[in-house]
Design an enzyme around this catalytic site. Structure first.
Site, PDB file in Angstrom:
ATOM      1  N   ASP A  83     -13.625  14.594  -2.147  1.00 32.80           N
ATOM      2  CA  ASP A  83     -13.778  15.932  -2.728  1.00 32.80           C
ATOM      3  C   ASP A  83     -15.068  15.938  -3.535  1.00 32.80           C
ATOM      4  O   ASP A  83     -15.825  14.946  -3.501  1.00 32.80           O
ATOM      5  CB  ASP A  83     -12.540  16.240  -3.609  1.00 32.80           C
ATOM      6  CG  ASP A  83     -12.237  17.734  -3.656  1.00 32.80           C
ATOM      7  OD1 ASP A  83     -13.191  18.527  -3.777  1.00 32.80           O
ATOM      8  OD2 ASP A  83     -11.055  18.101  -3.584  1.00 32.80           O
ATOM      9  N   THR A 119     -10.188   3.296  11.143  1.00 29.68           N
ATOM     10  CA  THR A 119      -9.945   2.391  12.273  1.00 29.68           C
ATOM     11  C   THR A 119      -9.323   3.110  13.473  1.00 29.68           C
ATOM     12  O   THR A 119      -9.216   2.537  14.549  1.00 29.68           O
ATOM     13  CB  THR A 119      -9.022   1.227  11.846  1.00 29.68           C
ATOM     14  OG1 THR A 119      -7.963   1.763  11.058  1.00 29.68           O
ATOM     15  CG2 THR A 119      -9.762   0.206  11.043  1.00 29.68           C
ATOM     16  N   LYS A 166       0.852  -1.191   0.000  1.00 30.85           N
ATOM     17  CA  LYS A 166       0.000   0.000   0.000  1.00 30.85           C
ATOM     18  C   LYS A 166       0.887   1.240   0.000  1.00 30.85           C
ATOM     19  O   LYS A 166       1.730   1.408   0.883  1.00 30.85           O
ATOM     20  CB  LYS A 166      -0.887  -0.004   1.255  1.00 30.85           C
ATOM     21  CG  LYS A 166      -1.858   1.162   1.294  1.00 30.85           C
ATOM     22  CD  LYS A 166      -2.855   0.992   2.425  1.00 30.85           C
ATOM     23  CE  LYS A 166      -2.327   1.464   3.753  1.00 30.85           C
ATOM     24  NZ  LYS A 166      -2.122   2.917   3.857  1.00 30.85           N
ATOM     25  N   LYS A 171      -7.435   7.839  -0.360  1.00 30.33           N
ATOM     26  CA  LYS A 171      -8.657   8.183   0.390  1.00 30.33           C
ATOM     27  C   LYS A 171      -9.237   9.503  -0.128  1.00 30.33           C
ATOM     28  O   LYS A 171      -9.408  10.468   0.620  1.00 30.33           O
ATOM     29  CB  LYS A 171      -8.375   8.310   1.883  1.00 30.33           C
ATOM     30  CG  LYS A 171      -7.950   7.012   2.557  1.00 30.33           C
ATOM     31  CD  LYS A 171      -7.994   7.150   4.069  1.00 30.33           C
ATOM     32  CE  LYS A 171      -7.416   5.958   4.762  1.00 30.33           C
ATOM     33  NZ  LYS A 171      -5.949   5.840   4.616  1.00 30.33           N
ATOM     34  N   ARG A 187       3.026  -0.912  10.696  1.00 34.06           N
ATOM     35  CA  ARG A 187       4.073  -0.937  11.725  1.00 34.06           C
ATOM     36  C   ARG A 187       4.418  -2.305  12.308  1.00 34.06           C
ATOM     37  O   ARG A 187       5.602  -2.558  12.559  1.00 34.06           O
ATOM     38  CB  ARG A 187       3.708   0.074  12.827  1.00 34.06           C
ATOM     39  CG  ARG A 187       3.840   1.515  12.349  1.00 34.06           C
ATOM     40  CD  ARG A 187       3.068   2.494  13.192  1.00 34.06           C
ATOM     41  NE  ARG A 187       1.629   2.344  13.010  1.00 34.06           N
ATOM     42  CZ  ARG A 187       0.722   3.104  13.611  1.00 34.06           C
ATOM     43  NH1 ARG A 187       1.114   4.061  14.429  1.00 34.06           N
ATOM     44  NH2 ARG A 187      -0.563   2.907  13.392  1.00 34.06           N
ATOM     45  N   ASP A 199      -3.455   4.280  -1.698  1.00 31.62           N
ATOM     46  CA  ASP A 199      -4.385   4.655  -0.618  1.00 31.62           C
ATOM     47  C   ASP A 199      -4.467   6.176  -0.508  1.00 31.62           C
ATOM     48  O   ASP A 199      -3.876   6.776   0.382  1.00 31.62           O
ATOM     49  CB  ASP A 199      -3.857   4.026   0.690  1.00 31.62           C
ATOM     50  CG  ASP A 199      -4.751   4.294   1.881  1.00 31.62           C
ATOM     51  OD1 ASP A 199      -5.942   4.590   1.695  1.00 31.62           O
ATOM     52  OD2 ASP A 199      -4.249   4.179   3.024  1.00 31.62           O
TER      53      ASP A 199
HETATM   54  O1  C5P Z   1       0.839   0.769  10.974  1.00 32.53           O
HETATM   55  P1  C5P Z   1      -0.565   0.280  10.802  1.00 32.53           P
HETATM   56  O2  C5P Z   1      -0.674  -1.228  10.690  1.00 32.53           O
HETATM   57  O3  C5P Z   1      -1.514   0.848  11.836  1.00 32.53           O
HETATM   58  O4  C5P Z   1      -0.996   0.868   9.379  1.00 32.53           O
HETATM   59  C1  C5P Z   1      -2.306   0.810   8.901  1.00 32.53           C
HETATM   60  C2  C5P Z   1      -2.378   1.470   7.570  1.00 32.53           C
HETATM   61  O5  C5P Z   1      -3.716   1.390   7.104  1.00 32.53           O
HETATM   62  C3  C5P Z   1      -2.009   2.958   7.573  1.00 32.53           C
HETATM   63  O6  C5P Z   1      -1.297   3.198   6.360  1.00 32.53           O
HETATM   64  C4  C5P Z   1      -3.322   3.685   7.558  1.00 32.53           C
HETATM   65  O7  C5P Z   1      -3.267   4.888   6.840  1.00 32.53           O
HETATM   66  C5  C5P Z   1      -4.230   2.693   6.830  1.00 32.53           C
HETATM   67  N1  C5P Z   1      -5.649   2.772   7.124  1.00 32.53           N
HETATM   68  C6  C5P Z   1      -6.189   2.686   8.383  1.00 32.53           C
HETATM   69  N2  C5P Z   1      -7.545   2.788   8.594  1.00 32.53           N
HETATM   70  C7  C5P Z   1      -8.362   2.956   7.557  1.00 32.53           C
HETATM   71  C8  C5P Z   1      -7.835   3.047   6.262  1.00 32.53           C
HETATM   72  C9  C5P Z   1      -6.466   2.933   6.078  1.00 32.53           C
HETATM   73  O8  C5P Z   1      -5.456   2.476   9.336  1.00 32.53           O
HETATM   74  N3  C5P Z   1      -9.676   2.984   7.755  1.00 32.53           N
END
Ligand code: C5P
Length: 246
Positions: free
Chosen positions: A73, A131, A41, A70, A223, A68
């Site tokens: 607009d 999330t 991603k 998102k 992460r 991604d």
């Molecule tokens: O580091 P981590 O596992 O929390 O990363 C989650 C990834 O998913 C991040 O890049 C974040 O921008 C993305 N994301 C999210 N929640 C959403 C959509 C995308 O955490 N609803």
């Protein structure tokens, strides 16, 4: 729309979030994960800093790309942006479902126009409730009166009505979404934390295996892999965990 669950090859069900400030760091992860991870991603951080170079870097390593952005607009701006995104042949791209029915329908139309006469177009995904938001943020800060569950189901309904391919939601809502929409929506879930790893800013989380068992087609993990002592080992462990439930 065709059912997708169970048809996504195991090796593509883990999408690693390349949330890095530089191409060099992203490339370190790509090098380390080559042969193990096949889907990546590219998010706002890397894309804002390096644009299409970031996407091409992933492709050079043979990876599939979920861009991604998102997008959120007015309908005209989003659809014209997507027409331009299509030219770069990413595999998946997303918009915020809160952008509404007209915006999402025009977004889908832009993809259809691109796809005319071609064999493939990117999958178009609608983000429901982030999330990192919990019930308190939703109601007290954002003034949305629905429960998270109701809001996610409502936005998933709009996504389906607009003809998009699927949604992003937290793994905690996957069961409800599957129950209501069956196999008609692709479900992508971030907010994944293998047991024993840091929660960070994520609030509505599940383990990889639980997310897949409950109906996620794809899990997005950042992460817990990129910040692990050995990203490769962390990714292998996640594949082991999810392969036991598919
Ligand atoms: O580091 P981590 O596992 O929390 O990363 C989650 C990834 O998913 C991040 O890049 C974040 O921008 C993305 N994301 C999210 N929640 C959403 C959509 C995308 O955490 N609803």
């Amino acid at each position: 729309m065709q059912s997708v669950t169970g048809k996504v090859p195991l090796q593509e069900r883990l999408i690693v979030a390349l949330d890095a400030p530089t191409l060099e760091i992203a490339e370190t992860w790509l090098r380390e994960l080559k042969g193990v991870v096949h889907y990546y991603k590219v998010g706002l951080e890397l894309f804002t800093a390096h644009g299409w170079k970031a996407v091409n870097l992933v492709k050079n390593y043979g990876g599939r790309v979920f861009l991604d952005l998102k997008l959120h607009d007015i309908p005209n701006t989003v659809s014209r942006t997507l027409a331009s995104v299509c030219e770069h042949e990413v595999d998946m791209v997303n918009v915020h479902a809160l952008g509404g029915l007209e915006m999402m329908s025009l977004a889908r139309k832009a993809l259809d126009e691109y796809a005319a006469g071609r064999s493939k177009r990117p999958q178009l995904i609608g983000v429901t409730v982030l999330t990192s938001h919990d019930q308190k943020v939703l109601s007290k800060e954002l003034g949305i009166r629905h429960s998270i569950k109701k809001e996610v189901l409502h936005l998933a309904g709009l996504v389906q009505k607009s003809g998009l391919d699927g949604i992003v939601c937290s793994p905690q809502e996957t069961l409800w979404v599957r129950k209501k929409f069956h196999e008609n929506l692709v479900i992508i879930t971030p907010g994944i934390r293998p047991s024993g790893t840091e929660k960070g800013d994520q609030k509505r989380i599940h383990t990889p295996e639980k997310a897949i068992r409950e109906g996620s087609d794809y899990i997005v993990v950042g992460r817990p892999i990129t910040q692990a002592q050995s990203p490769k080992e962390a990714a292998v462990k996640i594949f082991e965990a999810i392969s036991s439930v598919v």
